[in-house]
Design a protein around this motif. Structure first.
Motif, PDB file in Angstrom:
ATOM      1  N   ASP A  30       0.820  -1.205   0.000  1.00  0.00           N
ATOM      2  CA  ASP A  30       0.000   0.000   0.000  1.00  0.00           C
ATOM      3  C   ASP A  30       0.856   1.257   0.000  1.00  0.00           C
ATOM      4  O   ASP A  30       0.400   2.331   0.361  1.00  0.00           O
ATOM      5  CB  ASP A  30      -0.957   0.005   1.207  1.00  0.00           C
ATOM      6  CG  ASP A  30      -0.228  -0.163   2.534  1.00  0.00           C
ATOM      7  OD1 ASP A  30       1.016  -0.189   2.524  1.00  0.00           O
ATOM      8  OD2 ASP A  30      -0.893  -0.265   3.578  1.00  0.00           O
ATOM      9  N   ILE A  52      -6.585   9.911  -5.734  1.00  0.00           N
ATOM     10  CA  ILE A  52      -7.288   8.675  -6.076  1.00  0.00           C
ATOM     11  C   ILE A  52      -8.657   9.067  -6.610  1.00  0.00           C
ATOM     12  O   ILE A  52      -9.444   9.713  -5.904  1.00  0.00           O
ATOM     13  CB  ILE A  52      -7.420   7.738  -4.866  1.00  0.00           C
ATOM     14  CG1 ILE A  52      -6.037   7.277  -4.388  1.00  0.00           C
ATOM     15  CG2 ILE A  52      -8.283   6.534  -5.221  1.00  0.00           C
ATOM     16  CD1 ILE A  52      -6.078   6.317  -3.217  1.00  0.00           C
ATOM     17  N   ASP A  53      -8.889   8.734  -7.865  1.00  0.00           N
ATOM     18  CA  ASP A  53     -10.136   9.112  -8.547  1.00  0.00           C
ATOM     19  C   ASP A  53     -10.369  10.615  -8.466  1.00  0.00           C
ATOM     20  O   ASP A  53     -11.496  11.083  -8.282  1.00  0.00           O
ATOM     21  CB  ASP A  53     -11.318   8.350  -7.949  1.00  0.00           C
ATOM     22  CG  ASP A  53     -11.209   6.851  -8.142  1.00  0.00           C
ATOM     23  OD1 ASP A  53     -10.476   6.441  -9.066  1.00  0.00           O
ATOM     24  OD2 ASP A  53     -11.836   6.097  -7.375  1.00  0.00           O
ATOM     25  N   VAL A  57      -5.449  12.800  -1.645  1.00  0.00           N
ATOM     26  CA  VAL A  57      -5.408  11.943  -0.461  1.00  0.00           C
ATOM     27  C   VAL A  57      -4.107  12.063   0.320  1.00  0.00           C
ATOM     28  O   VAL A  57      -4.039  11.643   1.474  1.00  0.00           O
ATOM     29  CB  VAL A  57      -5.641  10.461  -0.825  1.00  0.00           C
ATOM     30  CG1 VAL A  57      -7.039  10.250  -1.376  1.00  0.00           C
ATOM     31  CG2 VAL A  57      -4.578   9.952  -1.806  1.00  0.00           C
ATOM     32  N   LEU A  82      -0.676   4.658   1.540  1.00  0.00           N
ATOM     33  CA  LEU A  82      -2.068   4.976   1.275  1.00  0.00           C
ATOM     34  C   LEU A  82      -2.959   4.031   2.071  1.00  0.00           C
ATOM     35  O   LEU A  82      -2.617   2.863   2.277  1.00  0.00           O
ATOM     36  CB  LEU A  82      -2.371   4.854  -0.219  1.00  0.00           C
ATOM     37  CG  LEU A  82      -1.479   5.683  -1.151  1.00  0.00           C
ATOM     38  CD1 LEU A  82      -1.820   5.405  -2.603  1.00  0.00           C
ATOM     39  CD2 LEU A  82      -1.608   7.173  -0.841  1.00  0.00           C
ATOM     40  N   ARG A  83      -4.075   4.518   2.516  1.00  0.00           N
ATOM     41  CA  ARG A  83      -5.003   3.673   3.259  1.00  0.00           C
ATOM     42  C   ARG A  83      -5.505   2.528   2.383  1.00  0.00           C
ATOM     43  O   ARG A  83      -5.876   2.734   1.224  1.00  0.00           O
ATOM     44  CB  ARG A  83      -6.204   4.498   3.750  1.00  0.00           C
ATOM     45  CG  ARG A  83      -5.851   5.518   4.812  1.00  0.00           C
ATOM     46  CD  ARG A  83      -5.859   4.882   6.191  1.00  0.00           C
ATOM     47  NE  ARG A  83      -5.486   5.871   7.206  1.00  0.00           N
ATOM     48  CZ  ARG A  83      -6.342   6.678   7.805  1.00  0.00           C
ATOM     49  NH1 ARG A  83      -7.617   6.606   7.497  1.00  0.00           N
ATOM     50  NH2 ARG A  83      -5.927   7.536   8.711  1.00  0.00           N
ATOM     51  N   ARG A  85      -8.221   1.038   2.585  1.00  0.00           N
ATOM     52  CA  ARG A  85      -9.629   1.271   2.240  1.00  0.00           C
ATOM     53  C   ARG A  85      -9.734   2.105   0.969  1.00  0.00           C
ATOM     54  O   ARG A  85     -10.599   1.869   0.119  1.00  0.00           O
ATOM     55  CB  ARG A  85     -10.327   1.971   3.407  1.00  0.00           C
ATOM     56  CG  ARG A  85     -11.763   2.367   3.138  1.00  0.00           C
ATOM     57  CD  ARG A  85     -12.423   2.836   4.436  1.00  0.00           C
ATOM     58  NE  ARG A  85     -11.696   3.935   5.052  1.00  0.00           N
ATOM     59  CZ  ARG A  85     -11.864   5.221   4.697  1.00  0.00           C
ATOM     60  NH1 ARG A  85     -12.714   5.534   3.746  1.00  0.00           N
ATOM     61  NH2 ARG A  85     -11.182   6.169   5.306  1.00  0.00           N
ATOM     62  N   TRP A  86      -8.832   3.105   0.827  1.00  0.00           N
ATOM     63  CA  TRP A  86      -8.852   3.919  -0.385  1.00  0.00           C
ATOM     64  C   TRP A  86      -8.520   3.052  -1.612  1.00  0.00           C
ATOM     65  O   TRP A  86      -9.139   3.195  -2.664  1.00  0.00           O
ATOM     66  CB  TRP A  86      -7.831   5.051  -0.281  1.00  0.00           C
ATOM     67  CG  TRP A  86      -8.027   5.979   0.864  1.00  0.00           C
ATOM     68  CD1 TRP A  86      -9.172   6.174   1.589  1.00  0.00           C
ATOM     69  CD2 TRP A  86      -7.038   6.835   1.437  1.00  0.00           C
ATOM     70  NE1 TRP A  86      -8.963   7.111   2.575  1.00  0.00           N
ATOM     71  CE2 TRP A  86      -7.671   7.533   2.505  1.00  0.00           C
ATOM     72  CE3 TRP A  86      -5.697   7.112   1.173  1.00  0.00           C
ATOM     73  CZ2 TRP A  86      -6.994   8.467   3.285  1.00  0.00           C
ATOM     74  CZ3 TRP A  86      -5.024   8.042   1.943  1.00  0.00           C
ATOM     75  CH2 TRP A  86      -5.665   8.704   2.987  1.00  0.00           C
ATOM     76  N   GLU A  89     -11.418   0.770  -2.680  1.00  0.00           N
ATOM     77  CA  GLU A  89     -12.587   1.420  -3.250  1.00  0.00           C
ATOM     78  C   GLU A  89     -12.258   2.274  -4.474  1.00  0.00           C
ATOM     79  O   GLU A  89     -13.154   2.687  -5.201  1.00  0.00           O
ATOM     80  CB  GLU A  89     -13.259   2.300  -2.187  1.00  0.00           C
ATOM     81  CG  GLU A  89     -13.751   1.507  -0.971  1.00  0.00           C
ATOM     82  CD  GLU A  89     -14.299   2.414   0.121  1.00  0.00           C
ATOM     83  OE1 GLU A  89     -14.236   3.647  -0.062  1.00  0.00           O
ATOM     84  OE2 GLU A  89     -14.782   1.891   1.138  1.00  0.00           O
ATOM     85  N   GLY A  90     -10.952   2.576  -4.683  1.00  0.00           N
ATOM     86  CA  GLY A  90     -10.565   3.481  -5.770  1.00  0.00           C
ATOM     87  C   GLY A  90     -10.393   2.776  -7.104  1.00  0.00           C
ATOM     88  O   GLY A  90     -10.405   1.541  -7.209  1.00  0.00           O
ATOM     89  N   GLN A 518     -20.944   9.874   4.753  1.00  0.00           N
ATOM     90  CA  GLN A 518     -20.250   8.696   5.305  1.00  0.00           C
ATOM     91  C   GLN A 518     -21.214   7.517   5.464  1.00  0.00           C
ATOM     92  O   GLN A 518     -21.339   6.931   6.531  1.00  0.00           O
ATOM     93  CB  GLN A 518     -19.590   9.054   6.643  1.00  0.00           C
ATOM     94  CG  GLN A 518     -18.563  10.142   6.569  1.00  0.00           C
ATOM     95  CD  GLN A 518     -17.326   9.756   5.761  1.00  0.00           C
ATOM     96  OE1 GLN A 518     -17.051   8.573   5.574  1.00  0.00           O
ATOM     97  NE2 GLN A 518     -16.611  10.752   5.276  1.00  0.00           N
TER      98      GLN A 518
END
Length: 801
Positions: A30, A52-53, A57, A82-83, A85-86, A89-90, A518
């Motif tokens: 990551d 990201i997208d 970030v 980078l997280r 989660r990002w 989902e990215g 959220q």
């Protein structure tokens, strides 16, 4: 005037080099790698912004070694974590020079193909100043493996370390125990440039390697040498300035490994005149018959010590006769002592003098004799706390009791008229009960005056389980609240948990959950409250603070049909105002403040908190909160860290014991976080709710708890209500200038209201670290004031501002 231009022969138009160049090289786990360079000023290191997208970030400076970067010194690389989660989902990673239109080459489409992953092991290393470096290294193909890291200079191995320490950069991983820190040898502080390669056990260089190091030998150590050679005044002045600068970057405390030296510097009483004390002191030696151990204890104070009136030795399983003899023989105070333990010089005088000042009983800190008689393993204690006592008795070693409190304890223990042996745990429980029944004054002297024997347990959770203690505490808790029971803590059977009874008709609990969009976080939170919480009488109020995401709005509409109240709040974010407004419309006897990034993992969490908050003189209750990887995010709040406040336990795993077992037992605190906080509505209204003027976003929960304490009520942090808290996942960090200015104002308001006016966290020892880098329980204070080791009493703990 006319200018004549001579005709020149035609030549090729020169190609203008762009101002910047750079590229994304790949994703290592990551960690995103690449390079960027300012072609016009190669000595400058540009800042790269990661997207990201299309959403920004991260920011990172391109100043790391990267051999594929062209030109110059090759220190134009960057690596940024980078997280996950990002990444999950990215869809697209891009990067550009911050505040410039230049876009780096090599955008990455997510998920990254295996061939685009630049290395098998994810890592980062930083030079953190001086001779210290740190980082992390993690093998995604073998997540439980601890990678070994080697530091080399050329062919010479400088150091090796296993990556098995907690690192905050990995807090959102399944395990964060893949960090490392290295203190390089002093020989490298020779004023010359050293280029150090840091490689993993597969021979791969870590991101950020090599490290360029140039340290001169002076430093504080060099100044100390100069001080010894003369030049005293000017050297001292320079040392003071250097120390101030280093205090901003380095811990202002000594590590626990330095306790023997710290004890000699701060704890010796030999050069202080002993205080005068009155009365007749009885010494109770608890022994199983080992005369050699008894003699060790007796020698520590001497048979002819002034004020010692009577000495009796007794087995710890049958004390009634011995205690009765001391009391009937004229002793007005008794100091129990386990055979083999020792008292520090002048300890008797200092402890006994506390009772002359009105305390019913008092206690000092203790440590353990090392193999060579050196000091080790200190137990630095808070003020008297019966909740902590239930979990583990850290108070008895080094305690002295008045005849009055012991007589009250014996009356309670023999009230049923039954004749049975009285063991030590019975007597300690009787004293604790008498203390609570009469609100007796208990004093803590924050000095190490009692030395446990070398064979004594290192920490309470390491002791063998005691059925006698469990039975004694069960009796005590039953006396405090009919129906209470006691059980052993899972994984730590020597620690105990009290189960306080709930009323048959459970009070209504109103849970307030603020949110703005959220959807995923909110849904996890609300569904956990509705479907995974074992509490029937529940009111849930979601405060919608300007949500605009269609998915969130649709979910809020659905919740209304399921009995959840949705309160619209069309105003700028102010956490205190939002909760105050929602509290005013609640219908429950109890109010719970719950962040929308809370996840329920244990159905009984709310019953545990309700049982605690319904107890006499309990003002508010907080939970043990965990990051998604089950590291502790909140285990109570310590006031005074960096002049402000900080969460305790952030370096612990969920099942770690923590200091003296604190991570596994319930205890009183000066404050708890509002991410999950329960209190009576009447208490919330009594103190005026959250302060939405001074603390619109931060410190409002700590301020609330401190004002509740001023009303004579306790704040409880229970480790038996556990939830996941993805800290700041909803609101984000304070990175904009406006948010940072607001954060500074709130810090100043907190300091002006509490720190400047002398609030002291009585549930935290004054000799422990309060610097931000070490954190709560992270070390021993080096900045002790003259009043730091003055006696502290239990009543001041709930009334002092």
């Amino acid at each position: 005037m006319t200018e004549h231009v001579m005709e020149q022969p035609q030549t090729a138009v020169p190609v203008t080099q762009p101002d910047f160049s750079g590229a994304i090289l790949g994703l290592q786990g990551d960690v995103l790698h690449g390079w960027a360079m300012d072609n016009t000023q190669q000595e400058h290191r540009p800042v790269v912004e990661i997207f990201i997208d299309g959403v920004s970030v991260a920011l990172v400076r391109a100043d790391q070694y990267e051999p594929s970067a062209p030109g110059g010194d090759q220190f134009h690389g960057f690596a940024v974590q980078l997280r996950q989660r990002w990444l999950d989902e990215g869809r697209l990673i891009t990067a550009q020079i911050a505040n410039q239109p230049f876009v780096l080459e090599g955008q990455l489409t997510l998920p990254v193909n295996p061939g685009e992953d630049s290395a098998g092991i994810a890592s980062q290393v930083w030079h953190t100043g001086g001779l210290r470096m740190s980082g992390w290294c993690w093998d995604p193909k073998s997540p439980s493996r601890h990678v070994e890291v080697t530091v080399r200079e050329g062919d010479q191995v400088i150091s090796k370390v296993t990556c098995n320490e907690h690192n905050q950069a990995l807090a959102y991983r399944a395990s964060s125990e893949h960090g490392f820190s290295i203190d390089l040898p002093w020989e490298l502080a020779d004023g010359r440039l050293h280029v150090l390669d840091i490689v993993n056990d597969l021979g791969q260089s870590l991101a950020g390697s090599p490290i360029r190091l140039c340290c001169r030998p002076e430093g504080i150590a060099g100044l100390l040498q100069r001080l010894g050679a003369g030049h005293r005044a000017e050297t001292l002045a320079l040392m003071e300035q250097v120390a101030k600068e280093q205090a901003l970057r380095l811990p202002n405390s000594a590590g626990w490994q330095h306790y023997p030296q710290w004890f000699e510097a701060f704890q010796r009483l030999d050069d202080q005149p002993p205080p005068d004390f009155e009365g007749k002191l009885g010494l109770l030696i608890l022994s199983d018959g080992d005369s050699a151990l008894e003699q060790i204890s007796l020698k520590s104070f001497g048979n002819g010590h002034p004020g010692v009136y009577k000495i009796i030795t007794s087995v710890p399983t049958d004390l009634l006769s011995a205690v009765t003899q001391l009391l009937e023989g004229g002793c007005d105070r008794i100091l129990p002592m386990w055979a083999g333990d020792r008292l520090a010089p002048l300890a008797l005088a200092h402890l006994s003098a506390l009772l002359d000042d009105g305390s019913e009983w008092a206690y000092a800190d203790c440590d353990r004799d090392g193999p060579q008689g050196e000091r080790s393993l200190p137990w630095l204690k808070p003020v008297w706390d019966i909740d902590l006592f239930i979990g583990a008795d850290i108070f008895s070693p080094g305690a002295i009791y008045s005849a009055r409190i012991l007589e009250q304890a014996l009356r309670l223990l023999t009230a049923d008229g039954a004749h049975r042996p009285l063991n030590w745990h019975d007597l300690a429980a009787g004293v604790a009960l008498a203390t609570e029944n009469t609100n007796a004054l208990v004093t803590h002297l924050p000095r190490v005056l009692y030395h446990r024997a070398f064979h004594a347990v290192a920490s309470p959770e390491a002791a063998p389980p005691s059925p006698q203690r469990k039975q004694a505490l069960a009796w005590m808790c039953q006396q405090l609240s009919s129906g209470a029971t006691v059980s052993q803590v899972a994984d730590y059977p020597s620690l105990l948990r009290a189960h306080w009874p709930l009323p048959k008709a459970l009070p209504r609990v109103s849970l307030i959950v603020p949110t703005r969009d959220q959807y995923k976080l909110l849904r996890t939170c609300i569904e956990g409250l509705l479907n995974e919480t074992d509490y029937p009488n529940l009111e849930i109020i979601v405060v919608d603070n300007q949500s605009s995401d269609p998915t969130t709005i649709a979910y809020l509409t659905e919740l209304k049909t399921r009995g959840v109240k949705v309160l619209s709040h069309h105003y700028p974010f102010n956490y205190s105002t939002i909760n105050n407004r929602a509290a005013s419309v609640t219908t429950g006897e109890l109010i719970g403040l719950v962040n929308n990034d809370i996840e329920v993992i244990d159905a009984g969490w709310l019953k545990e908190m309700v049982a605690q908050v319904l107890r006499t003189r309990v003002g508010a209750v907080g939970a043990k909160l965990l990051w998604p990887n089950r590291m502790v995010q909140h285990g109570g709040v310590v006031i005074g860290v960096n002049g402000l406040a900080a969460h305790a336990g952030n370096n612990l795993q969920q099942r770690d014991p923590g200091y003296l077992g604190f991570n596994q037992i319930t205890r009183r605190q000066s404050a708890v976080t509002a991410a999950c906080l329960l209190l009576r509505k009447s208490v919330f209204e009594l103190v005026g709710g959250l302060d939405d003027i001074a603390f619109p976003v931060a410190f409002n929960d700590v301020d609330l708890c401190l004002r509740i304490q001023q009303q004579g009520m306790h704040i409880i942090c229970t480790t038996f209500a556990q939830l996941i808290h993805a800290e700041s996942a909803s609101r984000g960090k304070d990175k904009t200038p406006e948010k940072q200015a607001r954060a500074r104002r709130e810090q100043e308001n907190f300091i002006n209201r509490w720190s400047i006016h002398g609030f002291v966290d009585e549930y935290y020892h004054p000799c422990m670290s309060v610097d931000y880098i070490s954190g709560p329980y992270g070390g021993l204070s080096l900045g002790l004031s003259s009043g730091a080791m003055k006696p502290r009493d239990s009543r001041k703990a709930i009334t002092r501002q």
